[in-house]
Every structure is written in C-alpha cells, then in structure tokens.
Design an enzyme around this catalytic site. Structure first.
Site, PDB file in Angstrom:
ATOM      1  N   ASP A   1      27.516  24.216  33.797  1.00  0.00           N
ATOM      2  CA  ASP A   1      27.823  25.637  33.720  1.00  0.00           C
ATOM      3  C   ASP A   1      28.866  25.782  32.607  1.00  0.00           C
ATOM      4  OD1 ASP A   1      28.004  28.358  34.094  1.00  0.00           O
ATOM      5  OD2 ASP A   1      28.039  28.232  36.265  1.00  0.00           O
TER       6      ASP A   1
HETATM    7  C1  NOJ Z   1      28.371  31.229  34.151  1.00  0.00           C
HETATM    8  C2  NOJ Z   1      27.495  31.443  35.346  1.00  0.00           C
HETATM    9  O1  NOJ Z   1      28.041  30.776  36.489  1.00  0.00           O
HETATM   10  C3  NOJ Z   1      26.060  30.952  35.140  1.00  0.00           C
HETATM   11  O2  NOJ Z   1      25.277  31.356  36.246  1.00  0.00           O
HETATM   12  C4  NOJ Z   1      25.511  31.510  33.839  1.00  0.00           C
HETATM   13  O3  NOJ Z   1      24.179  31.064  33.671  1.00  0.00           O
HETATM   14  C5  NOJ Z   1      26.396  31.050  32.685  1.00  0.00           C
HETATM   15  N1  NOJ Z   1      27.754  31.543  32.896  1.00  0.00           N
HETATM   16  C6  NOJ Z   1      25.884  31.546  31.350  1.00  0.00           C
HETATM   17  O4  NOJ Z   1      26.012  32.904  31.274  1.00  0.00           O
END
Ligand code: NOJ
Length: 773
Positions: free
Chosen positions: A290
């Site tokens: 993430d």
């Molecule tokens: C953080 C989020 O937790 C995740 O779900 C997302 O895909 C990414 N950012 C990218 O935006």
C-alpha cells in the site's frame, strides 16, 4: 493514503510548485506461458541492478498538481516501473513513449488507478453492490468500469477491496462486501471476473488487485490503520476466504495492508505473503505494497530504518513498492535496494524473483506489444448510454427496503391526494454525495440527485420543493480534500436556524415528505472512521421535528455504513437504504420509491441498534445463555442484545413464503455432497425478487461453530403467485472449517442444523447428519 502521507505530499508540492479448500483446489491463476518466461529471462539478463529496482518502484502522479517534466527523467533512466493516478490518456501516452522509446531497455510502464466502483460512470459503492446479492451484476458493473478505465490507458485497478468488516465505525466498510466470508468470497470472485474477464490483457479489461492483505477490517475500535489481533481460527474462517476466492478467480495482483497483524505489519508479514498466499494458495501474480506501507515498517517499530524496511518487505514477499504521494523516487526500495543487493543482504535471486513477477505481469498484459492507448476512442467509450442504464439498474438492485409499515411505499405517481412534495435533507440534492468515495474522474455535474430524480418522475403536475434543513461536516478534514476540493463554508448559527425552520415550513405545506439523510461521501472510506454511527449533525433532530408535523414521511438513507436509526425504525414508516448509489442514484431511488423497480437488496451487514452494540455480527458462537431463551438479558441489562435489522434483511413490495425444506441425502459421509431444496413462492400481487439464503450450524466438533453461517444464496425473480424450487449444494467446502483445536482444516462427523429463508433469522429448519467414512 494516510493523512500524513498527504501532508508529506503537500510539503513536496510546496517545494516543487489491496481450506483445505486452499490446499485441495488447484489455483486458477493463468499458467505461465513459456515464451513469456523466456522473454523475462532475457530481459533480466540485460538489466542492471538499478534498472531492476526501477521496475519495483511505483510513483503517484497527480495531473492536477504535477508536471510531466518532474518524472520523465526517472522514466527515461529506468527508475520507475509503474505510475498510479494518471488518468489523462495523453499524459499516459506521453510517459509511455518515454519508457518504450527513450529508456535503455524500453520496458513499458504499468498504469494503475483506484477503479473502485466505476470510472466515468459511477456505480453504487461496493457495500451497496454486495447488498444486491447478485454476483452477476457485480461482474457486469466492473466490466463496464474496466472498459472506461482502460479507455484512457489505465491497465491495473487497486480493487477489489475484500476486507471483511464487522465494525461499522471503520470508514472503509463502504469499500467491501460487509461482514460475511461466504458472501464476501462470492462477491470478491465476481469483482475479479468483472475486471479481468478471462484475460486481463484482452480489450476493455484490467488487471485486478485484491486488497488489503490481510485483516485490515479488524482494526481495533474501528479506527483506520489500527492494529488487528486475529486468532488463526478467525483469520482462516472469516478474514481470508474472500482473498482465497479472488486468488481462485485468477486475480493478478495483491496489495499488502497498512496495519499490524498480530504485531507483525502486513507489509513485512512473511506468514501472510509467503506461507499463506504463495505456499498454501499457489498465487503466481505479484504483490504491491500500500502507499508507503514499506516505509511505514519503521513507523510501526518493526524496521530499524528505510533500508531495513526495504529488506524486510522484499524478503517478506512485497514485490513492488507503492510510494508516498509526491515522494519522488525517494521511497525505501528506490533508495536502499541497490545497496542492499551490492552488500549481499538481499541476494540477486531475491531481487530477481520480485522483478520477474512484475515483468511477467507486463508481458501477460501484452504491454510490450500494445503500450499505447487510442485517445480517439475515449469519448465514444465514455459516452455509451448503456453504461448509465446499467448503473441505474445496479443502483435499483442494491437498495434495501428496511421498513415499510402499512405499505407506505411504493408511492403512487398520479395520486390525486398528492399535489406537493417536500424533498428535505443535506443529501437530497448533492451531486457529489450521491456518488460515494473514490469518485475522482466522473463528471460530477452529470450525477442525478434524489431531488432531480423525483422531479423527473412526477412531472409538472406535482410541486416538488427542496430544503437541505441542516449542514453536516467532518470535524477533521478528509485526506481527499486535496483532490476533490473542500466543501462550501460552514453555515453561520443564524443560517443554521433559518434553514432548519425553512425545512419545517416546507414540510408543513407539503402533502408528502421525502427525507434524504446520511453521510457525505468523505464521511466513509479511507481515513473516515467515526467514533459513533450516529447520523451526523442535527439530522435526527430535523427528522423528529418533521415527523412531529404528522405528514407522511419516507426516509431515504444515502450513506456508506449502517447508521443509528433506532428512533426512525419505530417512528418513520418507510425507510429505504440507498447507500451511495452512484451517477444514476437519484433516478434509481425514485424508481424504487414509485414502484418502477421493486426493492430486492439485502443487508450484507448486521445493523446495530446503536454504537454501543458494536461489534455485532450474526455468525457469533452460542454462549452460556443462548439467545433462543426468552427474556434474554445476560449480555446487556440496559439494551437488547439483538440487532435492529439482521444480516440478510431486506423487504419487498410483494411477499414471499418458503416451504417444503428438504435435503436430498439427509445423511452423508465426510467428503460427500448433498442438496438442500426449498420452495419459494411469491404470495403477493407484484412481481419481485427474493434472496433465498441457506444457513448451517455444526452442533459439535473439535471446536465450537457459529450459531449460523451463510453457505448458499440465490436471488430469485418470481411473478405474483409463482413458485420455484431452489437448490443449493452443500459439499465438502461448505462443511469444512479451520479448527482452532486441530490447527488445520477439518470436516467432522456431526449433526448440522440447516435453515433456509429470507434472512439470517429464517425459522424454516431441518438437519443433516455427516458420518465418518
Ligand atoms: C491507500 C489505500 O489504502 C489503498 O486502498 C489505495 O489503493 C492506495 N492508497 C492508492 O490510492
């Protein structure tokens, strides 16, 4: 993106202007093609360590705030393997050109984006889509989302989010399929099929990414990013099944979660990423972290420094690192991996393993053959009226009729007694909020509000007037404000009073009042946990004041989580849960209110009476004092222990009956299947759809099993008076569980109770006996 991530991003801007079954079933991940293997080998043999590290580096690029020149040198030098958040096809082509024409090895970039519930056309939020209990619909909707995203050159979506959520305070409950592993698994597989089709490289398809691996939905107190403590039995039986289902459906990538799981951050968790994902499940795709979750290993007090974080993440099984927004090539892999390999702490083999998986994905997506997107097709694909039509159907099918006392609904279009309608509430005419979180690239102006939907339906014969009544807002800003822009200024005290009064005056002078209450889109989603599930602001006060006028009131909820509506549940006769229903939301709400569509959605979550009951879910174990006892008061003496609405609840404008429950073989041997049959009849006067649900309970075994567990469902359409026999198969998979005592997947000889019916409290019951071989 975490708050601090965005804060850092802002700083950078200032400077520069996610059973046995597992072991038994063969994974359906597409087989590696030999020629791709050869091509990967060849490329790997030509790459420098730096170029390899570059392939593991994913950066954010925001068209709104950044300039292409900021990252083109990095692409040219082979330091960037993937970009996310670029949605302008011209920029995608521009960057791709640099990669495939000007970089030394001409390796194409992989463009990713959060295509969560639509792209140009916004579909209902994922929790709503799950409320349809209609996997085929989910598949169809994501097929359209994929087409629209692919049209601009996006090739990879960070979806589906398959985290089980049992705490509605957690803002991200809106992004998943609710509390149940069986429903969650079916819906997860449908999302993957929708995005990827049979082959993510084929036209109009995307590579899917299941997230957030794993346990993110179990954060303590429903607080986003908080630590999760999940015992193995719960992990295997509850939290992992949707992920396993996505893997079986062929999902191409996985996102590691932000939080600590049992004290080991998910992004540095070799048990999850190697033992479960690869060894047990045979997953062959690649893992992306993430955003900044690698760097966060330091924050978690798990890694010593960035280099140690890079080492721990890579060796745990994270292939690609998603950076911190705005953090130009300064993340852990980019800054440390080369040196780690040179020093021998990370072996060349370990590095190559990660790079190989990323390159394999690029070959499988045929990016080398088709790196560019045809910009001339975008408008045609985005303006396909069929997409809006399906968004409307999806929204109709996602709505859950929670209450309809005295059959207040459906409303009658040409009712001579109704010449004026009041549409009241802060969500009644908000284009922004009808869509829900993660709606960044649609044309917000084209979204249809409840007010607009009603006006279009009733025509000019009825006077339809609107008043927001109250102003609702978050106490703390949303991390997405930077992208979506802030809300208009808060109302002054005088304005608050005047607007409240205006709404009451309007209601007083109208024949019927439709209230649209709930949450702004940024009140649920990432970094949008709420300490209570109360209706934000003075909405309940407004509802009570309007109900006191004695007019017929219909309550429409526009929201991303179950909210505390106990007062409404006994005082407002009709309550429709619309969730955030998307671009066509207002039309769909109106279709349901006026009976042009009959509601058939069912709750994918148990609906608490109040925050005080959280966590509450139907599949809990039987305890000392079973709930079947009358005067059941041992859980709490001040409030009932039962929820407001049970899991699986949802009414229709017609009625259904379940009868003749039977089991084809009431006694089977371990490993054998049996069929459960039930007759479902539409006993009312309208056509409608019922979701037949099968629940089981294993009476005894090496471990206690939940009081009920969903093990089959089917949404059945029936004409008035029609009757159909619905069949469900209970096979080894449904009768197996992970035993905390045996510490493995087991199917045990036992007696099972079975129930089939309209929700998780279905009374129609029989038994099944499973005997030893
Ligand atoms: C953080 C989020 O937790 C995740 O779900 C997302 O895909 C990414 N950012 C990218 O935006």
């Amino acid at each position: 993106m975490k708050l601090k991530v965005v804060v850092c991003f802002a700083l950078v801007l200032a400077l520069v202007d996610l059973p046995v079954l597992a072991r038994v079933s063969a994974p359906k991940t597409p087989q590696h093609s030999q020629s791709n293997d050869r091509r990967v080998d060849q490329l790997l043999s030509q790459m420098t360590i730096e170029e390899k590290v570059g392939q593991l580096n994913q950066l954010f690029y925001f068209t709104q705030f950044m300039k292409p020149e900021m990252i083109e040198p990095g692409i040219r030098e082979g330091k960037i393997g993937s970009l996310l958040f670029v949605t302008d096809p011209a920029i995608i082509n521009r960057f791709q050109k640099v990669a495939v024409e000007n970089s030394r090895l001409k390796i194409p970039l992989l463009f990713g984006f959060d295509v969560i519930h639509g792209f140009r056309t916004v579909f209902p939020v994922p929790l709503a889509m799950a409320s349809s209990w209609d996997p085929a619909l989910v598949e169809q909707a994501q097929g359209i989302a994929a087409k629209e995203a692919r049209a601009v050159g996006v090739r990879w979506t960070f979806a589906p989010m398959v985290d089980i959520a049992r705490d509605p305070r957690w803002g991200r409950i809106v992004e998943g399929a609710g509390e149940d592993p069986f429903l969650g698994a079916r819906i997860a597989a449908a999302h993957v099929r929708g995005f990827q089709g049979g082959d993510p490289s084929s036209p109009g398809r995307l590579l899917a990414c299941m997230k957030h691996f794993a346990g993110y939905g179990a954060g303590t107190g429903g607080r986003d990013y908080d630590s999760a403590y999940i015992a193995d039995a719960e992990l295997y039986n509850v939290y992992l099944p949707p992920f396993k289902a996505a893997v079986d459906a062929g999902v191409g990538s996985v996102m590691s979660a932000y939080m600590n799981l049992n004290d080991v951050p998910a992004t540095g968790n070799a048990f999850l990423l190697r033992d479960v994902l690869r060894k047990e499940w045979g997953f062959k795709g690649f893992v992306v972290s993430d955003a900044d979750s690698v760097g966060n290993l330091v924050t978690h007090g798990f890694a010593e420094d960035k280099a140690d974080a890079a080492y721990r993440a890579l060796t745990a099984g994270v292939d690609m690192e998603m950076s911190l927004p705005g953090n130009q090539i300064a993340n852990a892999y980019a800054t440390s991996l080369t040196k780690l390999v040179q020093e021998g702490r990370v072996s060349k083999g370990q590095l190559d393993e990660a790079v190989r998986r990323v390159l394999e994905a690029k070959f499988k997506l045929r990016l080398f053959e088709n790196p560019y997107v045809d910009e001339s097709q975008v408008a045609t694909i985005h303006n396909n009226p069929e997409h809006r039509r399906l968004a409307r159907v999806a929204a109709q099918r996602s709505m859950v009729l929670l209450r309809n006392e005295g059959n207040v609904l459906p409303l009658v279009k040409d009712d001579p007694k109704v010449s004026s309608l009041a549409v009241i509430g802060p969500l009644a005419d908000s284009k922004r909020d009808i869509r829900g979180s993660w709606s960044f690239v649609d044309d917000v102006k084209s979204a249809v509000t409840v007010l607009e939907g009603i006006r279009a339906k009733v025509g000019s014969a009825v006077k339809v007037e609107y008043a927001p009544g109250v102003d609702i807002r978050r106490a703390y800003p949303s991390i997405f404000d930077l992208i979506t822009g802030p809300r208009p200024a808060a109302w002054s005290e005088a304005q608050k009073q005047a607007e409240f009064e205006k709404a009451l005056t309007l209601a007083r002078s109208s024949d019927v009042v439709i209230m649209a209450l709930g949450e702004h889109e940024e009140m649920s989603g990432e970094a949008a946990s709420q300490s209570t599930i109360d209706l934000p602001g003075r909405q309940l006060e407004l509802l009570k004041a309007i109900a006191a006028l004695g007019k017929p009131v219909v309550l429409v909820l526009i929201n991303g989580r179950p909210l505390e509506i106990s007062w409404a549940a006994s005082n407002i006769p009709a309550i429709l849960e619309a969730w955030h229903p998307g671009s066509e939301g207002g039309n769909a709400v109106t279709d349901v209110l006026y009976g042009d569509a009959t509601p058939g959605g069912k709750l994918p979550v148990t609906w608490p009476r109040s925050t005080a009951q959280i966590p509450i879910y139907y599949a809990h174990n039987i305890t000392q004092e079973p709930e079947t006892k009358k005067n059941f008061t041992s859980r709490y003496w001040d409030i009932p222990s039962s929820p407001l609405y049970p899991f699986g609840h949802g009414l229709s404008y017609t009625t259904f009956s379940f009868s003749n429950l039977r089991v084809s073989k009431p006694e089977v041997r371990v490993g054998e299947s049996t069929e459960v049959l039930v007759d479902v009849e539409n006993t009312g006067r309208r056509a409608g759809e019922e979701v037949a649900q099968v629940y089981i309970h294993q009476r005894y075994g090496s471990a206690s099993r939940p009081v009920r567990e969903l093990k089959g469902f089917e949404r059945v359409a029936l004409a008035p008076g029609a009757k159909r026999t619905v069949r469900f198969t209970l096979s080894k998979a449904e009768l197996t569980y992970w035993s905390g005592a045996a510490k493995k997947w087991v199917q045990e000889p036992a007696v099972f109770d079975l129930w089939v019916g309209t929700d998780s409290r279905a009374p129609l019951t029989t038994t099944l006996r499973v005997v030893g071989r």
